[in-house]
Write an enzyme that holds these catalytic residues in place. Sequence first.
Site, PDB file in Angstrom:
ATOM      1  N   GLU A  19       0.608  -1.096   0.118  1.00  0.00           N
ATOM      2  CA  GLU A  19      -0.046  -0.064   0.367  1.00  0.00           C
ATOM      3  C   GLU A  19       0.824   1.212  -0.249  1.00  0.00           C
ATOM      4  O   GLU A  19       0.700   2.138  -0.747  1.00  0.00           O
ATOM      5  CB  GLU A  19      -0.724   0.002   1.294  1.00  0.00           C
ATOM      6  CG  GLU A  19      -2.243   0.063   0.892  1.00  0.00           C
ATOM      7  CD  GLU A  19      -3.029   0.160   2.238  1.00  0.00           C
ATOM      8  OE1 GLU A  19      -3.846   0.809   2.697  1.00  0.00           O
ATOM      9  OE2 GLU A  19      -2.990  -1.110   2.651  1.00  0.00           O
ATOM     10  N   TYR A  20       1.775   1.085   0.917  1.00  0.00           N
ATOM     11  CA  TYR A  20       2.899   2.242   1.002  1.00  0.00           C
ATOM     12  C   TYR A  20       3.558   2.403  -0.397  1.00  0.00           C
ATOM     13  O   TYR A  20       3.322   3.644  -1.038  1.00  0.00           O
ATOM     14  CB  TYR A  20       4.080   1.991   1.935  1.00  0.00           C
ATOM     15  CG  TYR A  20       4.967   3.198   2.160  1.00  0.00           C
ATOM     16  CD1 TYR A  20       4.938   4.095   3.090  1.00  0.00           C
ATOM     17  CD2 TYR A  20       6.073   3.352   1.420  1.00  0.00           C
ATOM     18  CE1 TYR A  20       5.719   5.040   3.428  1.00  0.00           C
ATOM     19  CE2 TYR A  20       7.026   4.300   1.440  1.00  0.00           C
ATOM     20  CZ  TYR A  20       6.685   5.268   2.502  1.00  0.00           C
ATOM     21  OH  TYR A  20       7.521   6.254   2.742  1.00  0.00           O
ATOM     22  N   ASP A  21       4.039   1.257  -1.153  1.00  0.00           N
ATOM     23  CA  ASP A  21       4.606   1.603  -2.286  1.00  0.00           C
ATOM     24  C   ASP A  21       3.758   2.130  -3.576  1.00  0.00           C
ATOM     25  O   ASP A  21       4.253   2.805  -4.247  1.00  0.00           O
ATOM     26  CB  ASP A  21       5.221   0.084  -2.828  1.00  0.00           C
ATOM     27  CG  ASP A  21       6.507  -0.159  -2.003  1.00  0.00           C
ATOM     28  OD1 ASP A  21       6.824  -1.331  -2.144  1.00  0.00           O
ATOM     29  OD2 ASP A  21       6.884   0.622  -1.300  1.00  0.00           O
ATOM     30  N   SER A  47      34.601  -9.646  10.919  1.00  0.00           N
ATOM     31  CA  SER A  47      34.362  -9.853  12.314  1.00  0.00           C
ATOM     32  C   SER A  47      35.607 -10.321  12.874  1.00  0.00           C
ATOM     33  O   SER A  47      36.449 -10.898  12.353  1.00  0.00           O
ATOM     34  CB  SER A  47      33.212 -10.503  12.600  1.00  0.00           C
ATOM     35  OG  SER A  47      33.209 -11.518  11.619  1.00  0.00           O
ATOM     36  N   ASP A  78      29.510  -0.888  21.413  1.00  0.00           N
ATOM     37  CA  ASP A  78      28.168  -1.518  21.159  1.00  0.00           C
ATOM     38  C   ASP A  78      27.475  -0.800  20.321  1.00  0.00           C
ATOM     39  O   ASP A  78      26.431   0.026  20.612  1.00  0.00           O
ATOM     40  CB  ASP A  78      27.469  -2.041  22.221  1.00  0.00           C
ATOM     41  CG  ASP A  78      26.683  -3.196  21.756  1.00  0.00           C
ATOM     42  OD1 ASP A  78      26.817  -3.694  20.979  1.00  0.00           O
ATOM     43  OD2 ASP A  78      25.818  -3.362  22.724  1.00  0.00           O
ATOM     44  N   TYR A  94      37.937   4.324  13.790  1.00  0.00           N
ATOM     45  CA  TYR A  94      39.280   3.856  14.514  1.00  0.00           C
ATOM     46  C   TYR A  94      40.139   3.061  13.253  1.00  0.00           C
ATOM     47  O   TYR A  94      41.247   2.981  13.704  1.00  0.00           O
ATOM     48  CB  TYR A  94      39.083   2.976  15.533  1.00  0.00           C
ATOM     49  CG  TYR A  94      37.999   1.847  15.303  1.00  0.00           C
ATOM     50  CD1 TYR A  94      38.601   0.723  14.491  1.00  0.00           C
ATOM     51  CD2 TYR A  94      36.808   2.110  15.914  1.00  0.00           C
ATOM     52  CE1 TYR A  94      37.582  -0.183  14.290  1.00  0.00           C
ATOM     53  CE2 TYR A  94      35.697   1.069  15.180  1.00  0.00           C
ATOM     54  CZ  TYR A  94      36.306  -0.220  14.587  1.00  0.00           C
ATOM     55  OH  TYR A  94      35.342  -1.230  14.328  1.00  0.00           O
ATOM     56  N   LYS A 117      44.613  -5.253  19.551  1.00  0.00           N
ATOM     57  CA  LYS A 117      45.313  -5.431  18.049  1.00  0.00           C
ATOM     58  C   LYS A 117      46.710  -5.387  18.030  1.00  0.00           C
ATOM     59  O   LYS A 117      47.483  -4.528  19.144  1.00  0.00           O
ATOM     60  CB  LYS A 117      44.609  -4.242  16.964  1.00  0.00           C
ATOM     61  CG  LYS A 117      43.292  -4.163  16.964  1.00  0.00           C
ATOM     62  CD  LYS A 117      43.048  -3.028  16.060  1.00  0.00           C
ATOM     63  CE  LYS A 117      41.663  -2.750  15.836  1.00  0.00           C
ATOM     64  NZ  LYS A 117      41.109  -1.613  15.775  1.00  0.00           N
ATOM     65  N   LYS A 167      35.727 -10.452  25.415  1.00  0.00           N
ATOM     66  CA  LYS A 167      34.187 -10.403  25.495  1.00  0.00           C
ATOM     67  C   LYS A 167      34.001 -10.284  27.166  1.00  0.00           C
ATOM     68  O   LYS A 167      34.603 -11.368  27.848  1.00  0.00           O
ATOM     69  CB  LYS A 167      33.291 -11.486  24.955  1.00  0.00           C
ATOM     70  CG  LYS A 167      33.389 -11.438  23.319  1.00  0.00           C
ATOM     71  CD  LYS A 167      32.377 -10.404  23.212  1.00  0.00           C
ATOM     72  CE  LYS A 167      31.930 -10.545  21.592  1.00  0.00           C
ATOM     73  NZ  LYS A 167      30.826  -9.692  21.082  1.00  0.00           N
ATOM     74  N   CYS A 227       2.142 -35.661  25.729  1.00  0.00           N
ATOM     75  CA  CYS A 227       2.290 -34.171  25.036  1.00  0.00           C
ATOM     76  C   CYS A 227       1.250 -33.329  25.585  1.00  0.00           C
ATOM     77  O   CYS A 227      -0.063 -33.796  25.676  1.00  0.00           O
ATOM     78  CB  CYS A 227       2.073 -34.431  23.471  1.00  0.00           C
ATOM     79  SG  CYS A 227       1.882 -32.880  22.798  1.00  0.00           S
ATOM     80  N   CYS A 251      -1.268 -32.361  22.357  1.00  0.00           N
ATOM     81  CA  CYS A 251      -2.250 -33.658  21.739  1.00  0.00           C
ATOM     82  C   CYS A 251      -2.501 -34.784  22.713  1.00  0.00           C
ATOM     83  O   CYS A 251      -3.186 -35.715  22.473  1.00  0.00           O
ATOM     84  CB  CYS A 251      -1.740 -34.015  20.479  1.00  0.00           C
ATOM     85  SG  CYS A 251      -0.138 -34.910  20.719  1.00  0.00           S
ATOM     86  N   CYS A 274       7.182 -35.696  20.497  1.00  0.00           N
ATOM     87  CA  CYS A 274       5.678 -36.329  20.210  1.00  0.00           C
ATOM     88  C   CYS A 274       5.706 -36.609  18.811  1.00  0.00           C
ATOM     89  O   CYS A 274       6.284 -35.740  17.878  1.00  0.00           O
ATOM     90  CB  CYS A 274       4.877 -34.947  20.444  1.00  0.00           C
ATOM     91  SG  CYS A 274       3.193 -35.319  19.893  1.00  0.00           S
ATOM     92  N   CYS A 311      -0.111 -32.933  15.725  1.00  0.00           N
ATOM     93  CA  CYS A 311      -0.094 -32.490  17.088  1.00  0.00           C
ATOM     94  C   CYS A 311      -0.254 -30.875  16.874  1.00  0.00           C
ATOM     95  O   CYS A 311       0.500 -30.315  16.011  1.00  0.00           O
ATOM     96  CB  CYS A 311       1.217 -32.751  17.624  1.00  0.00           C
ATOM     97  SG  CYS A 311       1.620 -31.723  19.238  1.00  0.00           S
TER      98      CYS A 311
HETATM   99 ZN    ZN Z   1       1.859 -33.593  20.472  1.00  0.00          ZN
END
Ligand code: ZN
Length: 659
Positions: A34-36, A81, A117, A217, A281, A305, A396, A399, A414, A419
């Site tokens: 709709e937007y488009d 990374s 972060d 950096y 580093k 970390k 279960c 079910c 299960c 299920c």
């Molecule tokens: Zn089940």
Amino acid sequence: MSVTKEKIKKLNNQLKKWSKEYYDNDNPSVSDQEYDAVYNTLLKLEKENPEYILEDSVTKKVGGSVSSKFQKVTHKYPMLSLGNAFDEEDLIKFNKQIEDVTHDFNEIEYIVEYKIDGLSVSLIYIDGKLFKAVTRGNGIIGEDVTENVKQISDIPEVLNKKVDIEIRGEIYMKNDIFENLNRNGNNFANPRNAAAGTLRQLDEKIVKQRKLSAFMYSIPDSINRDIKFQSEAIEYINKLGVAINTDYKIAKNINEAIEIVKNIIQLRDKLNYVIDGIVIKVNEIKKWAEIGFTSKFPKFMIAYKFPEETATTELIDIFPTIGRTGRVTYNAKLKPVRLAGTNVQAATLHNADYIREINISIGDIVRVKKAGEIIPKVLGVETKRNKQIWKESKICPACENELIRNEGEVDQYCFYEDCPQKNIAKLEHFVSRGAMDIEGLSIATIETFLNNGLITNIPSIYKLNDRISEMLDLPGFQEKSVNNIINAIEKSKSQDLDKFIFGLGIRHVGAKNAKILAKRFGSLEKIVNASNEEITKIRDLGEKVALSATNFFKDDTNKKMLKQLIDLGMNLKEIAAPISNKFSGMTFVITGTLSQTRTFFSDIIESNNGNISGSVTSKTDYILAGSNAGSKLEKAKNLGIKILNEDSFYKLLEKENHE
Ligand SMILES: [Zn+2]
């Protein structure tokens, strides 16, 4: 005022309102289609009547439309990374591996920097002017966010020197600004989310208001600029007039680096921004190439970390849930507790063995941890209370069929085909964001539809447009919400093929393997018609995966379902269209030790529509050879195949019109 001018104004206001709903409140009242549609109407009117284009027209904004968002850009140098270190020992090992390579008599000097972060970006300046700002994306291809980055005062549009340079760093939001933003009606989970949401704003005025910050950096080609140390690179960035974090430290050796890390851990809560680690580093850049890379990460830098955060709270109950394969997962219901910035009231306990192992009973005070975005986990008992002994579930919860544990296996299952919880989990996976991405079909909606017989399986989703009146009869469903669902379902028909395959929930076929299958086959029709041999032959698919995929695709019920989906108008897109055809029809072989991982180069080649081959033949066009390239290089020389080093590879990539 003319009618057209009036209309342009009206459409623009409408789009601005929707855009605000989408980006500020994350609560759109219209579908993307709709937007488009409205956006395109505006665009057409503006084209016909350029004199009426408004100063603040949404068509002038970055990307413009919600669904097309931001343009994709390939990074000249991949944005890597980092490998992780979790304790002192890891850092000592990291140092040892470097010393083993460099055989340096002297100690290795390190630079210790905060790991902010936020979001990584690459800034490209040409002649000292900001030409492009690109997000990290997948490390190979990012998004163009130049207009928004121009709103960040830490990043100048014009440098102090007229240079061509690429500068990398992190965009983030300061803690006080984040808190203020949330006090004023926003609801971001953390400063990083707030920064990410802001950087993806279509309205750069909002970006400006939100006052993002940046620390830059790194200069990827420092070595070519006669910059000898990482610390020198940071200072050079500073001289150019771009914000840096001055809190970096130089350590003479790894022991000093460890001391610095310990100090930072003490003071990190006092900072006005979130750091999620510390980066260590090798300071001397010349050594980087020599030290090289593992299959995934550079070996000359590492991210330390922080230890995971934990909290204690009362275990209120233990309850099982059934996943899409029928597997039982036990969960803990907890007295709500604050952990790593969020409220936690449920955590996973995995399986019955795990519960016995940590020996918990309902009512105990337990310790819970949360790492990153992963669901919290109960680590063990803090205070034993033994109020109520827990017993393993035998039936279960959905079910009421018996739960089965195969001999020698830890998990209970299960196995009942219909299920309801299994069905919900299957359909939920199919419509999820990583798969078909059908917005509006939430778990609750799927449940309601299942209970009312509107859907039973995957194909039934695509028959919902015949049952609109029944949907409207359900409490809480109005024309608008039903329309949104129908539109989203319709849109999903042209989802990427690999996402569809992933959505099928085939055992062992995760997002990556789904991509390989999609690349190999090209279309749903071809998959349905593929022979077992063809499926088992797929490169990069292990035997286990291939077997599971073959079993799935040769199963008659599944075949029938896939055919039914084709008949219902599935028109899936082949795997992510290449961003260019520069390497179209060319076959590359990669060999030897390169300055980046092979995957990085193969991703670049494939995203420019080239092919990768494992062996050199007369059909090979180019061989990209690093150092210590062995027999493949020899063979290529004998066959007269063009040999590339990294420089000539990048030059080939840059060449606009390749013959
Ligand atoms: Zn089940």
